[in-house]
Design an enzyme around this catalytic site. Sequence first.
Site, PDB file in Angstrom:
ATOM      1  N   GLY A 124     -11.271  71.340 -36.239  1.00 50.51           N
ATOM      2  CA  GLY A 124     -11.467  69.916 -36.106  1.00 50.51           C
ATOM      3  C   GLY A 124     -11.438  69.440 -34.724  1.00 50.51           C
ATOM      4  O   GLY A 124     -12.567  69.452 -34.305  1.00 50.51           O
ATOM      5  N   SER A 125     -10.486  69.042 -34.282  1.00 49.89           N
ATOM      6  CA  SER A 125     -10.514  68.665 -32.665  1.00 49.89           C
ATOM      7  C   SER A 125     -11.293  69.714 -31.773  1.00 49.89           C
ATOM      8  O   SER A 125     -11.905  69.403 -30.972  1.00 49.89           O
ATOM      9  CB  SER A 125      -9.146  68.415 -32.110  1.00 49.89           C
ATOM     10  OG  SER A 125      -8.512  67.344 -32.889  1.00 49.89           O
ATOM     11  N   ARG A 144       2.388  28.875 -43.765  1.00 46.23           N
ATOM     12  CA  ARG A 144       3.710  29.280 -44.246  1.00 46.23           C
ATOM     13  C   ARG A 144       4.917  28.437 -43.603  1.00 46.23           C
ATOM     14  O   ARG A 144       5.279  28.738 -42.657  1.00 46.23           O
ATOM     15  CB  ARG A 144       3.801  30.987 -43.837  1.00 46.23           C
ATOM     16  CG  ARG A 144       5.196  31.346 -44.539  1.00 46.23           C
ATOM     17  CD  ARG A 144       5.126  31.410 -46.027  1.00 46.23           C
ATOM     18  NE  ARG A 144       6.489  32.193 -46.415  1.00 46.23           N
ATOM     19  CZ  ARG A 144       6.820  32.280 -47.663  1.00 46.23           C
ATOM     20  NH1 ARG A 144       6.164  31.703 -48.598  1.00 46.23           N
ATOM     21  NH2 ARG A 144       7.817  32.775 -47.866  1.00 46.23           N
ATOM     22  N   PHE A 168     -13.776  67.264 -45.105  1.00 46.24           N
ATOM     23  CA  PHE A 168     -13.513  65.911 -44.718  1.00 46.24           C
ATOM     24  C   PHE A 168     -15.026  65.081 -44.522  1.00 46.24           C
ATOM     25  O   PHE A 168     -14.967  64.101 -43.558  1.00 46.24           O
ATOM     26  CB  PHE A 168     -12.702  65.443 -43.341  1.00 46.24           C
ATOM     27  CG  PHE A 168     -11.310  66.341 -43.525  1.00 46.24           C
ATOM     28  CD1 PHE A 168     -10.309  66.087 -44.511  1.00 46.24           C
ATOM     29  CD2 PHE A 168     -10.763  67.198 -42.645  1.00 46.24           C
ATOM     30  CE1 PHE A 168      -9.068  66.469 -44.401  1.00 46.24           C
ATOM     31  CE2 PHE A 168      -9.444  67.851 -42.522  1.00 46.24           C
ATOM     32  CZ  PHE A 168      -8.702  67.463 -43.632  1.00 46.24           C
ATOM     33  N   ILE A 169     -15.891  65.305 -45.442  1.00 39.07           N
ATOM     34  CA  ILE A 169     -17.094  64.905 -44.833  1.00 39.07           C
ATOM     35  C   ILE A 169     -17.487  63.470 -45.724  1.00 39.07           C
ATOM     36  O   ILE A 169     -17.353  63.583 -46.733  1.00 39.07           O
ATOM     37  CB  ILE A 169     -18.315  65.963 -45.392  1.00 39.07           C
ATOM     38  CG1 ILE A 169     -18.032  67.055 -44.553  1.00 39.07           C
ATOM     39  CG2 ILE A 169     -19.760  65.360 -44.755  1.00 39.07           C
ATOM     40  CD1 ILE A 169     -17.836  67.239 -43.182  1.00 39.07           C
ATOM     41  N   THR A 170     -17.628  62.282 -44.776  1.00 39.35           N
ATOM     42  CA  THR A 170     -17.913  60.964 -45.495  1.00 39.35           C
ATOM     43  C   THR A 170     -19.309  61.292 -46.265  1.00 39.35           C
ATOM     44  O   THR A 170     -20.176  61.765 -45.663  1.00 39.35           O
ATOM     45  CB  THR A 170     -17.738  60.226 -44.226  1.00 39.35           C
ATOM     46  OG1 THR A 170     -16.532  60.122 -43.809  1.00 39.35           O
ATOM     47  CG2 THR A 170     -18.157  58.678 -44.841  1.00 39.35           C
ATOM     48  N   GLU A 199     -21.689  56.824 -30.168  1.00 37.79           N
ATOM     49  CA  GLU A 199     -20.900  56.665 -31.486  1.00 37.79           C
ATOM     50  C   GLU A 199     -19.392  56.134 -31.244  1.00 37.79           C
ATOM     51  O   GLU A 199     -18.919  55.509 -31.988  1.00 37.79           O
ATOM     52  CB  GLU A 199     -20.697  58.428 -31.928  1.00 37.79           C
ATOM     53  CG  GLU A 199     -19.811  58.532 -33.068  1.00 37.79           C
ATOM     54  CD  GLU A 199     -19.620  60.025 -33.407  1.00 37.79           C
ATOM     55  OE1 GLU A 199     -20.519  60.766 -33.138  1.00 37.79           O
ATOM     56  OE2 GLU A 199     -18.613  60.256 -33.681  1.00 37.79           O
ATOM     57  N   GLY A 238       5.149  39.161 -44.381  1.00 36.50           N
ATOM     58  CA  GLY A 238       6.329  39.347 -45.177  1.00 36.50           C
ATOM     59  C   GLY A 238       5.956  40.399 -46.270  1.00 36.50           C
ATOM     60  O   GLY A 238       4.749  41.158 -46.385  1.00 36.50           O
TER      61      GLY A 238
END
Length: 383
Positions: free
Chosen positions: A136-137, A274, A161-163, A248, A345
């Site tokens: 990963g990293s 509110r 983890f592929i979009t 990127e 809240g």
Amino acid sequence: MIDLDEQYLSGEHKELRAQLRKFIAAEIVPAAAAWENLGTLPHAVFARMGELGLLGVSMPEAFGGADFDTLGTVVFGEELGRSGFGGFMSAISDHADITAPVIKRNGTPEQLQRWLPDIIAGRRIAGLAVTEPGGGSDLVRMKTTAVRDGDHYVLNGQKTFITNALSGEIFVTVARTDPEAKGAAGFSLFVIEKGAPGFTTGAPFSKTGWSSSDMSDLFFDDFRVPAANLLGEEGRGFYLMMQGIENERLSIGAQCVGMAERAIEITLDHLKQRQAYRGTLWDLQVIRHDIARLVSELSAAKLLLYHAAVKKSRGESVRLEATMVKATLPELLKRVVDVCVQHHGASGYMRGTEIERLGRDARPHSLGGGASAVMLDEVAKLL
Ligand SMILES: Cc1cc2nc3c(=O)[nH]c(=O)nc-3n(C[C@H](O)[C@H](O)[C@H](O)COP(=O)(O)OP(=O)(O)OC[C@H]3O[C@@H](n4cnc5c(N)ncnc54)[C@H](O)[C@@H]3O)c2cc1C
């Protein structure tokens, strides 16, 4: 909120922003909650954005793009973020802002003609497949191999983890072509297409947020990729991929600005109406200070983003600035939405409210595209 448009943007940039904002309000926001339940962004959304010329903001005009500079990328990222739907934002940005530019930068004229018109028109969905279960990293731990066999490469390995893994048809991926090479050397970039034997995807991942973009694994099992799909020089894939890293990082920073500004906007509306005690929640100084502090920090970070985008648009290197942007804005976004959820809240904790979704969708930017700690390490190295 600090408005930098008059100071930094041309007429074309402002038109792009107006077009995106109008399109997202009219055609994305009303429908996007249903896509969250679907777990994917319908192909029709890509096709519609392609039709409107919104998938090729930074792409060459010759292939249907608009050829904007880096400030155009920033405007695009901000407006995707402002939509309040991280799934829509990530599916589109992965396709148009993360994957297409790798092909644009490294493709031969034939390769550009083969893939870019389809991507820019939204006919075929694209994704970037780099991360692996063991890498990963620390990307140099990637294990996927590509072995030359005649006029093909044979790929074996797994990406995770592929979009856009499930909706996508075209991916840029990285594999080791030189088993002897050490560190970042010996990797190569490939454009791979679904349909050939040996390339499969896994089950859909169930993410905490970004629900309207799909995600899965990609598996390569003796998957034969034509040598004509090698992108750039063999063995230099890692370096070629890193050449686009500044854009990127700025694009991710812009998405964070868009999301954070939207979160603050709806929280200000909430606080000012509110009723509590003898007035509204906005009459409480501690709440006003919370928001004022975050807006001030966000404005400073946004200025860094725009400064970097202007420099990058002039063709200068912004490695330090872009890395600072990626180290800072995702962390700031998390703090912004945390305070915004708090000041709503219990209603901020209820599914179906925009602030609740932003609370979940603000999380991934500090993980993906280089975790914050990795960015800080890189900033430190550049000092
Ligand atoms: C929503 C989402 C979408 C994604 N889409 C894609 C995609 O389309 N394509 C793709 O290839 N990948 C994608 N990814 C994967 C992403 O790029 C990786 O998650 C990221 O690179 C981190 O790798 P990892 O998850 O293996 O974490 P690890 O590398 O195991 O790191 C875990 C944590 O350890 C810490 N850490 C790591 N290195 C250091 C260091 N040097 N110093 C200090 N602390 C450190 C950080 O806190 C980090 O978050 C996506 C991830 C998410 C969450």
